[in-house]
Design a protein around this motif. Structure first.
Motif, PDB file in Angstrom:
ATOM      1  N   ARG A  84       0.841  -1.205   0.000  1.00 48.06           N
ATOM      2  CA  ARG A  84       0.000   0.000   0.000  1.00 48.06           C
ATOM      3  C   ARG A  84       0.875   1.255   0.000  1.00 48.06           C
ATOM      4  O   ARG A  84       0.569   2.229  -0.676  1.00 48.06           O
ATOM      5  N   ALA A  85       1.968   1.226   0.747  1.00 48.85           N
ATOM      6  CA  ALA A  85       2.879   2.376   0.783  1.00 48.85           C
ATOM      7  C   ALA A  85       3.425   2.665  -0.609  1.00 48.85           C
ATOM      8  O   ALA A  85       3.484   3.831  -1.033  1.00 48.85           O
ATOM      9  N   VAL A  86       3.794   1.610  -1.343  1.00 48.94           N
ATOM     10  CA  VAL A  86       4.281   1.794  -2.717  1.00 48.94           C
ATOM     11  C   VAL A  86       3.181   2.398  -3.574  1.00 48.94           C
ATOM     12  O   VAL A  86       3.399   3.381  -4.302  1.00 48.94           O
ATOM     13  N   ARG A  87       1.995   1.832  -3.509  1.00 49.18           N
ATOM     14  CA  ARG A  87       0.875   2.288  -4.340  1.00 49.18           C
ATOM     15  C   ARG A  87       0.507   3.753  -4.050  1.00 49.18           C
ATOM     16  O   ARG A  87       0.350   4.566  -4.965  1.00 49.18           O
ATOM     17  N   GLU A  88       0.401   4.099  -2.780  1.00 51.18           N
ATOM     18  CA  GLU A  88       0.008   5.460  -2.417  1.00 51.18           C
ATOM     19  C   GLU A  88       1.106   6.472  -2.772  1.00 51.18           C
ATOM     20  O   GLU A  88       0.832   7.574  -3.234  1.00 51.18           O
ATOM     21  N   THR A  89       2.367   6.085  -2.539  1.00 52.57           N
ATOM     22  CA  THR A  89       3.479   6.968  -2.889  1.00 52.57           C
ATOM     23  C   THR A  89       3.551   7.137  -4.399  1.00 52.57           C
ATOM     24  O   THR A  89       3.775   8.246  -4.894  1.00 52.57           O
ATOM     25  N   SER A 179      11.187   1.743  -9.175  1.00 52.39           N
ATOM     26  CA  SER A 179      12.123   2.340  -8.216  1.00 52.39           C
ATOM     27  C   SER A 179      11.552   2.352  -6.806  1.00 52.39           C
ATOM     28  O   SER A 179      12.260   2.038  -5.839  1.00 52.39           O
ATOM     29  N   LEU A 180      10.286   2.711  -6.675  1.00 52.83           N
ATOM     30  CA  LEU A 180       9.665   2.753  -5.347  1.00 52.83           C
ATOM     31  C   LEU A 180       9.606   1.368  -4.718  1.00 52.83           C
ATOM     32  O   LEU A 180       9.851   1.209  -3.519  1.00 52.83           O
ATOM     33  N   GLN A 181       9.275   0.360  -5.517  1.00 46.32           N
ATOM     34  CA  GLN A 181       9.236  -0.997  -4.976  1.00 46.32           C
ATOM     35  C   GLN A 181      10.609  -1.407  -4.453  1.00 46.32           C
ATOM     36  O   GLN A 181      10.725  -1.935  -3.343  1.00 46.32           O
ATOM     37  N   LEU A 182      11.627  -1.153  -5.236  1.00 43.91           N
ATOM     38  CA  LEU A 182      12.979  -1.491  -4.793  1.00 43.91           C
ATOM     39  C   LEU A 182      13.360  -0.745  -3.522  1.00 43.91           C
ATOM     40  O   LEU A 182      13.903  -1.334  -2.578  1.00 43.91           O
ATOM     41  N   LEU A 183      13.070   0.550  -3.498  1.00 41.22           N
ATOM     42  CA  LEU A 183      13.421   1.353  -2.325  1.00 41.22           C
ATOM     43  C   LEU A 183      12.666   0.940  -1.073  1.00 41.22           C
ATOM     44  O   LEU A 183      13.266   0.699  -0.023  1.00 41.22           O
ATOM     45  N   ILE A 184      11.371   0.906  -1.178  1.00 44.04           N
ATOM     46  CA  ILE A 184      10.552   0.678   0.007  1.00 44.04           C
ATOM     47  C   ILE A 184      10.775  -0.734   0.560  1.00 44.04           C
ATOM     48  O   ILE A 184      10.947  -0.919   1.767  1.00 44.04           O
ATOM     49  N   PHE A 185      10.819  -1.730  -0.321  1.00 43.31           N
ATOM     50  CA  PHE A 185      11.010  -3.092   0.180  1.00 43.31           C
ATOM     51  C   PHE A 185      12.418  -3.303   0.734  1.00 43.31           C
ATOM     52  O   PHE A 185      12.596  -4.004   1.712  1.00 43.31           O
TER      53      PHE A 185
END
Length: 190
Positions: A84-89, A179-185
């Motif tokens: 959800r954090a990835v999706r919302e960001t 990029s967000l998926q890589l960063l956040i995870f």
């Protein structure tokens, strides 16, 4: 932040000017033209270039901080839900990239802050505010080393947004999402 409706109109016009022609093209007259106001309107509110730059830095920082605060509120309702954090960001970033004037203006004013101490103070306050918001999200999500992770995440996201501006518009979403998926995870520390 913006004060009166006229000041809001002038600051929005200033963002439009910087977003389209850069900081070098930001003049009181250019803001008047972009706002559709008589010449001298901007200088009646903001007498000097420094006053204009300062007001714009406060305005842009405030608008973007409000967006990040709203994002944090949504993420905090679902702590630990990194998907959800990835999706919302992603939604927030794509919104900024679809109308990049605000983002471009923040980047240009941030760089100008290296030469103008008054602007640097505002940018530093903006950075502290963002770090506090993201650190709170990390704490609520029970991530280890929340302050360090927040600082790293913010720096990396700045880089992602800057790079995304250079991507073709039809490639931005894919680039930002990956990029967000890589960063956040990777920073989630799970």
């Amino acid at each position: 932040m913006a004060g009166s409706p006229r000041m809001q109109q002038l600051l929005d016009a200033g963002v439009e000017v910087v977003g389209s022609v850069g900081l070098r093209g930001l003049t009181h007259r250019a803001v008047d033209r972009a706002a559709g106001l008589p010449e001298g309107s901007c200088s009646a509110y903001l007498r000097t270039r420094l006053a204009l730059l300062t007001a714009m830095t406060e305005y842009v920082s405030g608008r973007m901080a409000d967006d990040v605060r709203a994002l944090a509120d949504v993420i905090n309702q679902h702590p630990g839900d990194d998907e959800r954090a990835v999706r919302e960001t992603l939604n927030l970033f794509i919104g900024w990239l679809e109308h990049p004037e605000l983002l471009v203006t923040r980047l240009e004013l941030g760089l100008e802050g290296r030469r103008q101490p008054e602007l640097a103070e505002i940018s530093t306050a903006w950075d502290r505010q963002l770090r506090a918001i993201v650190t709170d999200v990390m704490i609520r999500g029970e991530h280890p080393e929340p302050e360090e992770r927040a600082e790293t995440l913010l720096a990396a996201m700045d880089g992602v947004l800057t790079r995304a501006l250079r991507e073709a518009p039809d490639r931005r979403r894919e680039f930002v999402e990956r990029s967000l998926q890589l960063l956040i995870f990777s920073l989630a520390g799970r």
